[in-house]
Enzyme design. Sequence first.
Site, PDB file in Angstrom:
ATOM      1  CG  HIS A   1     -24.880 -42.567  51.281  1.00 50.76           C
ATOM      2  ND1 HIS A   1     -25.560 -41.512  51.851  1.00 50.76           N
ATOM      3  CD2 HIS A   1     -24.405 -42.091  50.100  1.00 50.76           C
ATOM      4  CE1 HIS A   1     -25.497 -40.452  51.048  1.00 50.76           C
ATOM      5  NE2 HIS A   1     -24.806 -40.796  49.971  1.00 50.76           N
TER       6      HIS A   1
HETATM    7  P1  FAD Z   1     -13.915 -46.107  48.153  1.00 46.34           P
HETATM    8  O1  FAD Z   1     -13.815 -44.659  47.924  1.00 46.34           O
HETATM    9  O2  FAD Z   1     -14.806 -46.893  47.257  1.00 46.34           O
HETATM   10  O3  FAD Z   1     -12.437 -46.676  48.085  1.00 46.34           O
HETATM   11  C1  FAD Z   1     -12.132 -48.038  48.007  1.00 46.34           C
HETATM   12  C2  FAD Z   1     -11.019 -48.204  46.983  1.00 46.34           C
HETATM   13  O4  FAD Z   1     -10.458 -49.499  47.144  1.00 46.34           O
HETATM   14  C3  FAD Z   1     -11.516 -48.107  45.544  1.00 46.34           C
HETATM   15  O5  FAD Z   1     -10.720 -47.176  44.840  1.00 46.34           O
HETATM   16  C4  FAD Z   1     -11.350 -49.532  45.009  1.00 46.34           C
HETATM   17  O6  FAD Z   1     -11.053 -49.576  43.638  1.00 46.34           O
HETATM   18  C5  FAD Z   1     -10.205 -50.047  45.864  1.00 46.34           C
HETATM   19  N1  FAD Z   1     -10.189 -51.510  46.036  1.00 46.34           N
HETATM   20  C6  FAD Z   1     -11.221 -52.303  46.416  1.00 46.34           C
HETATM   21  N2  FAD Z   1     -10.823 -53.584  46.455  1.00 46.34           N
HETATM   22  C7  FAD Z   1      -9.505 -53.600  46.108  1.00 46.34           C
HETATM   23  C8  FAD Z   1      -8.533 -54.645  45.967  1.00 46.34           C
HETATM   24  N3  FAD Z   1      -8.832 -55.934  46.184  1.00 46.34           N
HETATM   25  N4  FAD Z   1      -7.290 -54.305  45.575  1.00 46.34           N
HETATM   26  C9  FAD Z   1      -6.935 -53.000  45.360  1.00 46.34           C
HETATM   27  N5  FAD Z   1      -7.825 -51.980  45.468  1.00 46.34           N
HETATM   28  C10 FAD Z   1      -9.086 -52.289  45.847  1.00 46.34           C
HETATM   29  N6  FAD Z   1     -21.201 -39.430  49.081  1.00 46.34           N
HETATM   30  C11 FAD Z   1     -21.318 -38.111  49.320  1.00 46.34           C
HETATM   31  O7  FAD Z   1     -20.916 -37.625  50.383  1.00 46.34           O
HETATM   32  N7  FAD Z   1     -21.887 -37.278  48.390  1.00 46.34           N
HETATM   33  C12 FAD Z   1     -22.401 -37.746  47.215  1.00 46.34           C
HETATM   34  O8  FAD Z   1     -22.890 -36.959  46.397  1.00 46.34           O
HETATM   35  C13 FAD Z   1     -22.318 -39.139  46.969  1.00 46.34           C
HETATM   36  N8  FAD Z   1     -22.845 -39.685  45.837  1.00 46.34           N
HETATM   37  C14 FAD Z   1     -22.557 -40.974  45.524  1.00 46.34           C
HETATM   38  C15 FAD Z   1     -22.888 -41.455  44.254  1.00 46.34           C
HETATM   39  C16 FAD Z   1     -22.426 -42.710  43.852  1.00 46.34           C
HETATM   40  C17 FAD Z   1     -22.774 -43.220  42.483  1.00 46.34           C
HETATM   41  C18 FAD Z   1     -21.636 -43.510  44.727  1.00 46.34           C
HETATM   42  C19 FAD Z   1     -21.103 -44.857  44.300  1.00 46.34           C
HETATM   43  C20 FAD Z   1     -21.340 -43.043  46.013  1.00 46.34           C
HETATM   44  C21 FAD Z   1     -21.803 -41.798  46.418  1.00 46.34           C
HETATM   45  N9  FAD Z   1     -21.476 -41.273  47.658  1.00 46.34           N
HETATM   46  C22 FAD Z   1     -21.652 -39.957  47.929  1.00 46.34           C
HETATM   47  C23 FAD Z   1     -20.841 -42.128  48.691  1.00 46.34           C
HETATM   48  C24 FAD Z   1     -19.335 -41.956  48.799  1.00 46.34           C
HETATM   49  O9  FAD Z   1     -18.775 -41.654  47.550  1.00 46.34           O
HETATM   50  C25 FAD Z   1     -18.729 -43.250  49.371  1.00 46.34           C
HETATM   51  O10 FAD Z   1     -19.366 -43.537  50.601  1.00 46.34           O
HETATM   52  C26 FAD Z   1     -17.241 -43.138  49.606  1.00 46.34           C
HETATM   53  O11 FAD Z   1     -16.582 -42.719  48.444  1.00 46.34           O
HETATM   54  C27 FAD Z   1     -16.671 -44.468  50.087  1.00 46.34           C
HETATM   55  O12 FAD Z   1     -15.335 -44.267  50.505  1.00 46.34           O
HETATM   56  P2  FAD Z   1     -14.399 -45.491  50.930  1.00 46.34           P
HETATM   57  O13 FAD Z   1     -13.037 -44.939  51.181  1.00 46.34           O
HETATM   58  O14 FAD Z   1     -15.047 -46.239  52.019  1.00 46.34           O
HETATM   59  O15 FAD Z   1     -14.370 -46.440  49.652  1.00 46.34           O
END
Ligand code: FAD
Length: 559
Positions: A499
């Site tokens: 997280h």
């Molecule tokens: P992300 O969803 O990671 O989105 C960022 C995106 O930006 C990615 O697709 C990445 O590829 C892209 N990106 C990054 N840099 C670049 C670049 N330079 N150029 C182009 N694209 C780029 N949360 C829950 O609520 N329930 C759960 O059960 C849970 N389990 C988890 C288990 C795991 C293994 C993980 C990793 C996370 C878990 N989480 C869970 C946490 C939750 O999934 C994350 O907090 C959330 O998905 C993050 O969202 P975000 O939009 O901040 O980032």
Amino acid sequence: MGLKYSRRFLALVFIVVFANFHGLNYAEKAFAAPKYSFIQEATSAPEVSFYDYIVIGGGTAGCPLAATLSTRDAKVLVLERGGSPYTNTTKIRMENFISTLTDDSPNSISQSFISEDRVPGNRARVLGGGTVINGGFYSRAETLFLKEAGIDEALANESYEWVEKKIVYKPRAFQWQTAVRNGLLEVGVLPDNGFTFAHLNGTKTSGTLFDKNGNRHTAADLLEYANPTMIKVYLHAVVHKITFTTKDGQRPKADGVIFYDANGGRHIAYSKHESNNRSEIILSAGAIGSPQLLMLSGIGPAARLRSLGIKVVLDQPMVGREMADKPSNGLLIPYPTHIPLSLITVVGINKISNYFESFNGFDLSDLSGSGGAQPQSSNPSQEALANSTTNQAFLVQTIFGPISKGYLELQNTNVSDNPKLRFNYFQAAVDLRRCVSGMQTIINVVNSDSLSRFRFRNMTTQDLINMTVNRAANLRPRNPNATTSLEQYCIDTVMTFWHYHGGCQIRKVVDRDYKVLGLDQLRVIDASTFSFSPGTNPQATILMLGRSMGRRILQSRRR
Ligand code: FAD
């Protein structure tokens, strides 16, 4: 009705017959991926293009945000460094949760890293982001979070529902989850809140991204809400830099994004603000990607950026500061007979905000980052009983916050490399106290009547503690008193809960409209803006944030 419904019925019969004919278990039926005309490989992108909104990162926040922005008169571009989650939907099914995370190949949808805390972690590299590789558990945030994040409650509720309608399911009653639920109630994590998405003290079942067949639904499915004529999504589009115009002493204005396709082709997409002052670039690259990309674009601590040869656009020492991850600690529980695997569907929340969750049927040691090498067991005869590494459950607790904070620093100027990360788990005494108290509850749950039939009779709680000290998935040294002191146990066996948040926090790097302070036409919308992790698990709130901010940006566009 006749023709329409009898056709549907025939189609259903055909699917069932086809599945049986091919010897497939009904529960393993593949997920029919949506076909989007607007998702393409970045190799097909023009060298130069113009859009009203450019969203960097097609992840948990980025997909709902972009889908929403495309529903008015604005052209939207999404640049995602990974591929499509629909290429191989078997890979992202529930039973493949751990094997996806341990796939370390260059094209893996999970990029692994080891933090300075010597704790392995994972970040998504795929359209749909974290929702494609995570545990799927879906639970809304506490109201306190909405106040902190400046999100109107009515808009938040509408946005949560918009997400839930498309990708969130009421889970099946898994045997292990039911036992944990009963165990939590038995030891006093009350009241019984039944099935609800709400963040309430007590024990509840909440939502999941997995449907009843075990197929995962992701943020990428929310692109079905998009206007296909107004949106373009490029895959394997790695953004290297945001560009700025800086005219005669005015604030720098974000005006373009440089990205590279899978063949190394360079592209630049401009936001159209010469003709339209409401165009924007929105960074949604996640808690690790967003601060990293801001720094690579010249926004961050000036001295460090200069030392790497990066031209400073804005000296902003708070970029990359206050990074945090929820610590997770628990007990491994081997059980004598095979039971179906499950990921989290139940959570207990006590009065001091310990959160209790569990999963079973996975080999956790694969995540240790030690290449599968196992430390020697202190009790081999007991472990021999647990002859299968997947005949085990992990009952885990995490804490509100956390209060402990770390940092993110660039190690080099390659956007595809992980930056240096430190989360300083348990640096704040209150986090450690909460962990110890949570571990005491875990021990009580393990000793509850509800869990007794899943235990080896001659395996004591102390045996489980000894075993978990040996097997916890991290590379931290083990102190001799880790098996006798719960404080030391928490410190030595801490694992990530994945997280991650911080690095571009509200009021420090962005304002309450998520606009980067000191600059124009640039926002950050994702988990990097949080000062604490929302609810028990953040994805519901990050998905909601993407939708809510999309609505707010469109409203301001009308003015
Ligand atoms: P992300 O969803 O990671 O989105 C960022 C995106 O930006 C990615 O697709 C990445 O590829 C892209 N990106 C990054 N840099 C670049 C670049 N330079 N150029 C182009 N694209 C780029 N949360 C829950 O609520 N329930 C759960 O059960 C849970 N389990 C988890 C288990 C795991 C293994 C993980 C990793 C996370 C878990 N989480 C869970 C946490 C939750 O999934 C994350 O907090 C959330 O998905 C993050 O969202 P975000 O939009 O901040 O980032």
